[in-house]
Design an enzyme around this catalytic site. Structure first.
Site, PDB file in Angstrom:
ATOM      1  N   GLU A 150     -42.176 -37.374  60.401  1.00 45.97           N
ATOM      2  CA  GLU A 150     -42.832 -36.186  60.021  1.00 45.97           C
ATOM      3  C   GLU A 150     -42.887 -35.257  61.056  1.00 45.97           C
ATOM      4  OE1 GLU A 150     -46.506 -36.923  58.024  1.00 45.97           O
ATOM      5  OE2 GLU A 150     -47.279 -34.880  58.263  1.00 45.97           O
ATOM      6  N   ARG A 151     -42.673 -34.089  60.923  1.00 41.61           N
ATOM      7  CA  ARG A 151     -42.257 -32.984  61.696  1.00 41.61           C
ATOM      8  C   ARG A 151     -41.093 -33.266  62.861  1.00 41.61           C
ATOM      9  NH1 ARG A 151     -44.271 -29.638  58.488  1.00 41.61           N
ATOM     10  NH2 ARG A 151     -46.689 -30.308  57.746  1.00 41.61           N
ATOM     11  N   ASN A 196     -50.276 -40.735  59.923  1.00 39.21           N
ATOM     12  CA  ASN A 196     -50.333 -40.785  58.296  1.00 39.21           C
ATOM     13  C   ASN A 196     -49.848 -42.155  57.767  1.00 39.21           C
ATOM     14  OD1 ASN A 196     -51.671 -38.033  58.102  1.00 39.21           O
ATOM     15  ND2 ASN A 196     -49.700 -37.350  57.984  1.00 39.21           N
ATOM     16  N   LYS A 250     -55.891 -42.015  62.256  1.00 40.05           N
ATOM     17  CA  LYS A 250     -56.260 -40.637  62.027  1.00 40.05           C
ATOM     18  C   LYS A 250     -57.016 -40.969  60.862  1.00 40.05           C
ATOM     19  CE  LYS A 250     -53.979 -36.790  59.654  1.00 40.05           C
ATOM     20  NZ  LYS A 250     -52.743 -36.083  59.504  1.00 40.05           N
ATOM     21  N   GLU A 264     -56.957 -34.925  56.457  1.00 35.60           N
ATOM     22  CA  GLU A 264     -55.809 -34.652  55.630  1.00 35.60           C
ATOM     23  C   GLU A 264     -55.471 -35.846  54.567  1.00 35.60           C
ATOM     24  OE1 GLU A 264     -52.859 -33.290  58.686  1.00 35.60           O
ATOM     25  OE2 GLU A 264     -53.783 -31.316  58.531  1.00 35.60           O
ATOM     26  N   ARG A 288     -62.513 -23.762  60.704  1.00 37.79           N
ATOM     27  CA  ARG A 288     -61.649 -25.122  61.104  1.00 37.79           C
ATOM     28  C   ARG A 288     -61.827 -25.273  62.761  1.00 37.79           C
ATOM     29  NH1 ARG A 288     -55.384 -26.336  59.426  1.00 37.79           N
ATOM     30  NH2 ARG A 288     -55.032 -27.896  61.226  1.00 37.79           N
ATOM     31  N   LYS A 309     -56.646 -32.921  70.194  1.00 39.63           N
ATOM     32  CA  LYS A 309     -55.487 -32.075  70.278  1.00 39.63           C
ATOM     33  C   LYS A 309     -56.174 -30.759  71.310  1.00 39.63           C
ATOM     34  CE  LYS A 309     -53.284 -32.471  65.711  1.00 39.63           C
ATOM     35  NZ  LYS A 309     -52.711 -31.522  64.692  1.00 39.63           N
ATOM     36  N   ASP A 312     -54.457 -26.525  65.640  1.00 35.97           N
ATOM     37  CA  ASP A 312     -53.425 -27.203  65.425  1.00 35.97           C
ATOM     38  C   ASP A 312     -52.127 -26.852  66.364  1.00 35.97           C
ATOM     39  OD1 ASP A 312     -51.999 -29.252  64.343  1.00 35.97           O
ATOM     40  OD2 ASP A 312     -52.164 -28.598  62.085  1.00 35.97           O
ATOM     41  N   GLU A 329     -54.180 -34.436  73.616  1.00 34.74           N
ATOM     42  CA  GLU A 329     -52.890 -34.536  72.702  1.00 34.74           C
ATOM     43  C   GLU A 329     -52.195 -33.177  72.615  1.00 34.74           C
ATOM     44  OE1 GLU A 329     -53.227 -36.679  68.940  1.00 34.74           O
ATOM     45  OE2 GLU A 329     -52.034 -35.289  68.046  1.00 34.74           O
ATOM     46  N   GLU A 372     -43.219 -28.481  66.307  1.00 34.61           N
ATOM     47  CA  GLU A 372     -43.528 -27.967  64.888  1.00 34.61           C
ATOM     48  C   GLU A 372     -43.571 -26.515  64.872  1.00 34.61           C
ATOM     49  OE1 GLU A 372     -46.804 -29.992  63.537  1.00 34.61           O
ATOM     50  OE2 GLU A 372     -46.883 -28.971  61.521  1.00 34.61           O
ATOM     51  N   TRP A 419     -56.050 -24.408  53.707  1.00 35.93           N
ATOM     52  CA  TRP A 419     -56.094 -25.026  55.043  1.00 35.93           C
ATOM     53  C   TRP A 419     -56.843 -24.363  56.192  1.00 35.93           C
ATOM     54  CZ3 TRP A 419     -53.754 -29.620  55.073  1.00 35.93           C
ATOM     55  CH2 TRP A 419     -52.833 -29.818  53.943  1.00 35.93           C
TER      56      TRP A 419
END
Ligand code: GCW
Length: 712
Positions: free
Chosen positions: A191-192, A234, A313, A317, A367, A391, A396, A418, A424, A574
């Site tokens: 992922e990414r 994930n 996590k 999401e 968010r 993060k 994000d 993080e 990304e 989002w």
């Protein structure tokens, strides 16, 4: 350069007998054989025992075999050497000059104070006569000391070199791999990931190339990383099984990385008791659930005694979490922490929790506020072996965001910051975007006001008990590890900053250049060094200039997050909006009239961010919705700033490409070609960004460019 020369150069740069895997040749990144020339020409004595001491011995032997030096591994040898690497408790050495160097190291330690301890990973380097001594309390210290000697090259043997002591500021320096075991229908194998497949997994199985995993461990140890998680946060069905049925696959990776002092962690599903254990619930307060985690974790440690812990996590999401059972994130994290505690493990619990089903019409949800709203009230409730992993920004991993206020809001919690090494949102390893300066800025941010404690202090914690630094990895099974060869520098820089967050990122980049492009292997070392600095030093700011302006973020194509998509997320669920209209742009996050996010900071910054008059230019549109004619501190208007930076950004990228061309024939041709090809793409993509952003804002505002340049 003729073909023969290019073959020779290639041979110089690549590991000749690389790994026993499928790949015939893999780029050695910052550890080409040439980087060991200075060490390898020396006489070296190694004194001590242990798995990691054997690793040091292998490294030194390999270097000496190539460059004519010699190595001894026995205290009984009365030999004259240039370098001694010794464990402090390994007993006296027979040779007087070697013993003198060791005594110099001990004396330096006393002089440098602090009770003379080096801890599990520290080392001291000192000179006496013609001998350099590296002393450590534990084998890992010798390994880090060895790589320090490699970095120093000849300077490690400079008679005038004063003694120095090194200990990592952060106990845990961790990479998270977002690697899937089974290929995800949308996200793929990684992922990414922008560097091909996973080095661990392929099509639902282990990739089976442990030689490459070992080589990876070596690279990581050489820049200071000491922990990795091996699967995506994930966690899907196949990945969940790594905790139980497929634990053996994880153990193999742990075995391969152990000789480099790297501990393996696992991303787990909060729903594991249901998914894997057949229980009716995963409620953190349920006794059967607690017992399941305790027993499962015990089995993990039976198989992997130095297992690092879990990464989670949750409620984010689509991942399961404690909210399902009406519990909070302290309940959730403590459940796993309790299971890990008897074995010395730690749970990294991510604070990336927000509602990803927002309605763009409803401005009451922000968010950016979410992590603080969920986590700040829980401060003091987490067990001591929980690290809350935050993060660096509130949204994000954007190219520019303020630093997350959560990092200043939980004094009674171990916090880790993080970062995202995988690019990304910063060009996906097709663009040169050296992130060291950005991370340094984040780490140096003082949330309580200038001169106060910094983010680096927070994650270091009292007596290094903070949560440390974590980053999402950027490597894959690509020949160059990272797709873009220059993206290797981001990985290296992360490790070095995690070792010492106060280091100057330009100096770190310089180290990386010296190791990766050893002066002895280039026709014009100064040109190579200068050119790489010119291309890379400011490349993050260049990237910022041609992408989303003034901290507004997220003007990317939905889904893959590559290239301009100004309204790509404007009407989605989002929660990442810019609210541009004919009069202005930006998100009002003030307390007075906006979402109130600015109020999540301690007073100094809450006040600075509250008003467009005091808010720093680069974050203006993150915190405020302002008219296009608003005058920035720079003296420019918002709209003119958008035009100017976008034109400048593309010019800078074009200049980067020109500079790179001056290196033809100076460096390994395959590196040259790969970077050249990516720079072409960067110029193309930056041009697209420039034209779409400028045109969009020209159409919205109707304000022409003062300098009459082409806007479409
Ligand atoms: O930035 C987003 C990514 C997701 C990722 C998520 C996260 C692993 O687009 O792909 O999921 O962050 O950090 O969990």
């Amino acid at each position: 350069m003729n073909a023969e020369e290019s073959v020779e150069l290639e041979q110089l740069m690549f590991v000749e007998e690389p790994m026993d895997g499928d790949d015939p040749r893999v780029h050695p990144a910052w550890l080409p054989p040439e980087a060991f020339r200075s060490l390898g020409a020396r006489r070296v004595l190694l004194h001590g025992e242990g798995l990691l001491v054997d690793t040091v011995l292998n490294e030194v032997s390999r270097a000496c075999a190539r460059y004519g030096g010699r190595v001894w591994h026995s205290p009984s040898w009365d030999v004259d050497v240039d370098l001694v690497l010794a464990l402090r408790d390994a007993g006296e050495l027979p040779n007087p000059s070697v013993e003198a160097a060791r005594a110099a190291g001990e004396a330096a330690l006393v002089e440098l104070g602090d009770g003379g301890t080096l801890g599990d990973e520290g080392f001291v380097l000192a000179r006496a006569g013609d001998v350099t001594a590296v002393l450590a309390d534990a084998p890992a210290g010798l390994l880090y000391g060895l790589f320090h000697v490699v970095r120093l090259c000849a300077a490690a043997f400079d008679p005038a070199r004063p003694p120095e002591r090194h200990r990592p500021a952060l106990r845990r320096r961790m990479l998270n791999h977002w690697d899937n075991v089974a290929v995800h229908p949308v996200m793929g194998q990684v992922e990414r990931g922008y560097a091909g497949g996973s080095i661990f997994w392929q099509d639902g199985r282990p990739r089976g190339d442990l030689a490459r995993v070992r080589e990876y461990g070596r690279l990581l140890a050489s820049c200071g990383v000491n922990a990795i998680s091996v699967n995506n946060v994930n966690v899907a069905r196949t990945e969940a099984l790594l905790l139980t049925e497929r634990l053996g696959d994880v153990a193999e990776i742990a075995d391969a990385l152990r000789p480099y002092g790297i501990r393996v962690h696992l991303s787990v599903s909060f729903a594991a008791p249901v998914l894997l254990g057949g229980l009716p619930t995963a409620d953190p307060l349920d006794e059967a659930v607690r017992a399941w985690w305790a027993a499962t974790t015990r089995r993990v440690y039976d198989r992997i005694p130095d297992f690092g812990g879990y990464l989670v996590k949750a409620d984010s999401e689509g991942q399961p979490g404690p909210f399902t059972y009406g519990r909070d994130h302290a309940d959730g994290a403590n459940l796993l922490a309790e299971a890990l505690a008897p074995h010395g493990g730690v749970v990294h619990w991510r604070a990336f929790v927000y509602n990803h089903h927002q309605d763009w019409r409803d401005r009451s949800t922000d968010r950016a506020r979410a992590a603080y709203d969920h986590f700040a009230p829980l401060d003091g409730r987490f067990r001591t072996n929980v690290v809350v992993q935050v993060k660096f920004g509130p949204v994000d991993f954007q190219t520019r965001e303020p630093v997350s206020p959560v990092l200043a809001a939980m004094p009674a919690t171990r916090l880790a910051v993080e970062l995202q090494v995988t690019q990304e949102y910063t060009g996906q390893q097709r663009h040169v975007c050296h992130l060291g300066p950005w991370w340094s800025e984040v780490l140096g941010f003082a949330p309580w006001g200038p001169g106060g404690r910094t983010i680096a202090d927070v994650v270091t914690g009292e007596s290094a008990a903070g949560g440390g630094m974590v980053a999402v990895a950027n490597v894959g099974d690509d020949l160059f590890w990272t797709g873009h060869p220059l993206a290797q520098a981001n990985l290296y820089t992360f490790g070095r900053l995690a070792w010492d967050p106060r280091q100057d990122p330009t100096a770190i980049l310089d180290e990386w250049i010296t190791l990766t492009f050893p002066p002895s292997a280039t026709a014009d070392a100064d040109l190579v060094r200068r050119t790489l600095h010119e291309i890379m030093d400011d490349s993050w700011r260049t990237y910022e200039r041609y992408t989303a302006p003034l901290g507004v973020g997220f003007m990317v194509n939905p889904g893959d997050h590559y290239g301009p998509g100004v309204d790509g997320y404007e009407y989605t669920r989002w929660g990442t909006y810019h609210f541009a209209d004919r009069d202005g742009v930006g998100v009002d996050r003030s307390r007075a009239s906006g979402t109130g996010f600015a109020g999540q900071y301690p007073p100094y910054w809450a006040q600075v961010y509250e008003s467009p008059e005091t808010c720093p230019d680069e974050l203006l549109l993150f915190f405020h919705h302002v008219p296009y004619g608003h005058v920035l501190h720079s003296g420019s208007t918002v709209i003119q700033h958008i035009y100017d930076t976008h034109f400048a950004g593309v010019e800078e990228v074009t200049a980067m490409r020109r500079k790179w061309q001056t290196l033809t024939g100076m460096i390994d041709p395959s590196v040259y070609e790969r970077v050249a090809e990516r720079l072409d793409e960067q110029v193309r993509c930056a041009t697209e960004w420039r034209d779409q952003i400028n045109t969009y804002f020209f159409r919205k505002s109707g304000v022409p460019d003062e300098r009459g340049r082409d806007i479409y």
